[in-house]
Design an enzyme around this catalytic site. Structure first.
Site: not given
Ligand SMILES: NC(=O)c1ccc[n+]([C@@H]2O[C@H](COP(=O)([O-])OP(=O)(O)OC[C@H]3O[C@@H](n4cnc5c(N)ncnc54)[C@H](OP(=O)(O)O)[C@@H]3O)[C@@H](O)[C@H]2O)c1
Length: 168
Positions: A55, A68
């Site tokens: 990120s 985070y």
């Molecule tokens: N959204 C943003 O603005 C943003 C910005 C920068 C970086 N990111 C990064 O992008 C990635 C995806 O995030 P997102 O925004 O798509 O968030 P999200 O919708 O909350 O998805 C998070 C994902 O992580 C999985 N996860 C969480 N805890 C877990 C565990 N203990 N074991 C296995 N899987 C787990 C969840 O699986 P389940 O669905 O099965 O719970 C889900 O598929 C993350 O690494 C996040 O830090 C996001």
């Protein structure tokens, strides 16, 4: 691709060790588990690509990012070192540093997120970055280039700019 992630806003005034460790487990230790599972095969076949989703919050310290941010900084450093070690072995390594994407993870944010992307737009950026063979895939540029600029400031100027931009 290691994309699993966990985010809860935290400031040092509300330090919660359990939450700190949960971020570490999901965001960083999870990536190590993935590496342990796939590296032997990738090294043996001398082909393949590893991509870690970190990120822009990993560039430098930010308010609300106490739990985070450090895990994402660790992932960026891990990806850089993986690149140095694995590129000569014929393997690809990339790190994905998104700005804000509209997902359940960011739905808790109480502020207006600048340059917010849809998940589909983020996915297109990632695929385009892979196709172009980039090491760091960051997007949207209209947001991430400002953060990159900020990240190169000296500490005093950086802290001042972040306080001014966030009001925190
Ligand atoms: N959204 C943003 O603005 C943003 C910005 C920068 C970086 N990111 C990064 O992008 C990635 C995806 O995030 P997102 O925004 O798509 O968030 P999200 O919708 O909350 O998805 C998070 C994902 O992580 C999985 N996860 C969480 N805890 C877990 C565990 N203990 N074991 C296995 N899987 C787990 C969840 O699986 P389940 O669905 O099965 O719970 C889900 O598929 C993350 O690494 C996040 O830090 C996001």
């Amino acid at each position: 691709m290691y994309c699993a992630g966990y985010y809860k806003a935290m400031r040092a005034t509300r330090f919660d060790l359990g939450e700190m460790l949960r971020h570490q487990e999901v965001n960083y230790v999870g990536a190590l588990n993935m590496l342990d599972a796939v590296l032997p095969t990738l090294l043996a076949q001398k082909a393949g690509h590893l991509s870690l989703v970190a990120s822009v919050a990993g560039y430098r310290g930010l308010p609300n990012s106490l739990a985070y941010g450090p895990t994402k900084a660790a992932l960026i450093n891990l990806a850089q070192t993986l690149y140095l070690d694995l590129q000569p072995q014929g393997l690809g390594v990339s790190v994905v540093n998104p700005g804000f994407v509209e997902t359940p993870l960011t739905s808790q944010n109480e502020f207006t997120m600048p340059a917010l992307l849809t998940p589909a737009e983020a996915a297109q950026e990632i695929v385009a970055g892979w196709e172009a063979g980039r090491f760091e895939i960051h997007f949207p540029k209209r947001f991430t280039l400002w953060l990159k600029l900020l990240s190169h400031l000296g500490d005093a100027l950086y802290f001042k700019a972040v306080r001014r931009a966030t009001g925190l």
